[in-house]
Motif scaffolding. Structure first.
Motif, short mmCIF file in Angstrom:
data_model
loop_
_atom_site.label_atom_id
_atom_site.label_comp_id
_atom_site.label_asym_id
_atom_site.label_seq_id
_atom_site.Cartn_x
_atom_site.Cartn_y
_atom_site.Cartn_z
N UNK A 184 12.29 8.79 0.37
CA UNK A 184 13.73 8.58 0.56
C UNK A 184 14.06 8.43 2.04
N UNK A 185 13.42 9.23 2.89
CA UNK A 185 13.68 9.15 4.33
C UNK A 185 13.22 7.82 4.91
N UNK A 186 12.16 7.26 4.34
CA UNK A 186 11.52 6.08 4.92
C UNK A 186 11.87 4.78 4.18
N UNK A 187 12.73 4.85 3.19
CA UNK A 187 13.07 3.64 2.43
C UNK A 187 13.65 2.58 3.36
N UNK A 188 13.32 1.33 3.09
CA UNK A 188 13.75 0.24 3.96
C UNK A 188 13.67 -1.07 3.20
N UNK A 189 14.25 -2.11 3.81
CA UNK A 189 14.21 -3.45 3.23
C UNK A 189 13.07 -4.28 3.81
N UNK A 190 12.59 -3.90 4.99
CA UNK A 190 11.50 -4.64 5.63
C UNK A 190 10.78 -3.73 6.60
N UNK A 191 9.50 -4.01 6.79
CA UNK A 191 8.63 -3.27 7.71
C UNK A 191 8.25 -4.22 8.84
N UNK A 192 8.45 -3.78 10.08
CA UNK A 192 8.00 -4.55 11.24
C UNK A 192 7.16 -3.63 12.12
N UNK A 193 5.89 -3.95 12.26
CA UNK A 193 4.99 -3.18 13.09
C UNK A 193 4.63 -3.97 14.34
N UNK A 194 4.40 -3.25 15.42
CA UNK A 194 3.95 -3.89 16.65
C UNK A 194 2.57 -3.32 16.98
N UNK A 195 1.53 -4.14 16.82
CA UNK A 195 0.17 -3.66 17.06
C UNK A 195 -0.76 -4.87 17.07
#
Length: 472
Positions: A184-195
């Motif tokens: 619930x804390x981490x729910x999102x519509x999209x994930x963007x990682x920088x690596x």
């Protein structure tokens, strides 16, 4: 420059982010983050990992209106994660930003004279220090670009959750359980990682997942002891030759995989197009593909990003450094299969077993190795609406479309986030192939860091302006 509530511009946001770099604010923050020896591979570094989350990185969010939580790892003895959340309206899109604060071993004794892994040393465009690219310098880009947007218009215009773990360099132990526990804390519509590194230094990338990896040993054990080669050579079966023939039944002399079950039945058109549109750069010191090796009729980029590879990581019989005159009792090879989402990871070892039986090698055992050496494949479709919108934002900023890479050739935890949070996964790397990550003399290229700040500032503005897909 003071915040302008609800106003501002895309150009103004980008200018603020660039000014952070040009005025030395980015470098000052990077020095402070690199100074924390977050070696997750070393025992006794739990305190440093926690301090990175609770103090060093937390300081970057001062005055930004984010709520900070240090999330304990469900695995005992493993480092925590920092979650920084700013939820302006539950009806707005939510972006989950990923980075990792842990680094590989510092290895100070192996760095060039005058360099210190725990201090940023600037030599022209090269900024040396452990974590400058992997990964402290990269998640710092995302955070400072968010700050630029808030300072420009007084708000985000979307919801942002910045999640920085501290176990990526040891395979992200506990990450899946953490995502399950705190979904619930981490729910999102999209994930963007920088690596990770880019394919070129002159144009940006977007990567959409990773190939999976399955490792296993092939073992031929014929007897308990070696036997004198003069007395028994030619009458006792030789495990080294048997294993060699078994290996040659899996991959041909020219590198073609002969086990059909290890190969994709087909490659999606969107993936094939993305591979063939890739622009590559020759970087001095990196290998050159061998002509004639691998699947015929495929481009180099298709073989790397859309196909399967089978590699012999090690092969031993007897004592190579001190051979004895004996027919050996055992031979062993470790293999690794890298595969896309088009090949189920769980099918690979059974497929190898069935193949060896059909080829007449029942004596060759297939022994899975530890879970640490296995990771799942992942891929967001290059035609996904979020992907197309991010590509458009990057093109708007730098005037040309980025390289679109269907899945990284290396490993990352994309699969965990896709499976547990059901989000499209996108990576925007800001390093290059010659950065020496994981080795001595790790360094960032200053122009790529600055461009990363500009790209992310433009992207955050576009998310704020509603240019991304509507909330699910």
């Amino acid at each position: 420059m003071s915040a302008r509530n609800g106003s501002g511009s895309r150009e103004g946001t980008i200018a603020r982010a660039a000014a952070y770099f040009d005025e030395g604010r980015y470098l000052a923050s990077l020095r402070r983050l690199v100074a924390v020896p977050t070696e997750s591979q070393m025992p006794g570094r739990e305190e440093a990992l926690r301090r990175y989350c609770k103090e060093a990185l937390a300081e970057e969010f001062d005055g930004m209106g984010f709520d900070l939580s240090v999330l304990d790892n469900p695995r005992d003895g493993r480092g925590p994660a920092l979650l920084a959340s700013r939820v302006e309206d539950p009806a707005l899109p939510t972006v989950l930003v990923y980075g990792h604060g842990d680094v590989v071993r510092g290895m100070p004794e192996r760095w060039r004279a005058g360099l210190d892994p725990w201090a940023v040393t600037v030599e022209g465009d090269r900024w040396y220090g452990r974590g400058t690219v992997d990964n402290k310098g990269q998640h710092l880009i995302a955070i400072q670009a968010l700050r630029a947007l808030i300072e420009e218009r007084g708000r985000l215009g979307f919801n942002a959750k910045v999640f920085v773990e501290t176990g990526e360099e040891v395979g992200s132990p506990g990450l899946r359980d953490l995502l399950k526990r705190d979904a619930a804390l981490l729910s999102a519509d999209a994930f963007i990682g920088l690596d990770g590194p880019r394919q070129t230094t002159f144009m940006p990338d977007i990567k959409l997942g990773a190939r999976g990896g399955v490792a296993f040993d092939l073992v031929v054990k014929l007897r308990d002891h070696a036997a004198h080669s003069g007395h028994w050579g030619g009458v006792l079966a030789d495990p080294g030759f048997i294993l060699s023939h078994a290996l040659s039944s899996i991959v041909s002399r020219d590198g073609r995989i002969l086990v059909k079950a290890l190969l994709p039945a087909s490659v999606p058109d969107s993936v094939r197009r993305a591979c063939n549109d890739l622009v590559l750069e020759d970087v001095p010191g990196t290998p050159v593909p061998d002509a004639g090796w691998g699947e015929p009729g495929m481009s180099v980029t298709e073989r790397i990003f859309a196909w399967t590879s089978v590699i012999v990581l090690a092969f031993v019989t007897g004592l190579p450094d001190a051979p004895t005159n004996a027919v050996q009792a055992e031979a062993r090879a470790r293999l690794q299969v890298r595969h896309t989402v088009d090949v189920p990871g769980g099918s690979i070892i059974p497929a190898i077993r069935s193949h060896l039986d059909r080829q007449g090698f029942p004596e060759v055992e297939v022994v899975p190795v530890m879970e640490r050496d296995m990771f799942s494949a992942s891929r967001t479709d290059p035609d996904h609406p979020w992907v197309r919108a991010v590509i458009a934002s990057m093109e708007r900023t730098v005037g040309r479309a980025p390289n679109v890479i269907p899945n990284s050739s290396g490993s990352n935890p994309s699969d965990i986030f896709q499976e547990e949070l059901s989000v499209p996964v996108m990576w925007i790397p800001n390093s290059y192939a010659g950065c020496h990550q994981h080795g001595p003399d790790e360094h960032a290229l200053a122009p790529l860091l600055r461009e990363g700040l500009v790209l992310m500032a433009g992207l955050w503005w576009d998310v704020s302006e509603g240019r991304m897909p509507a909330r699910r």
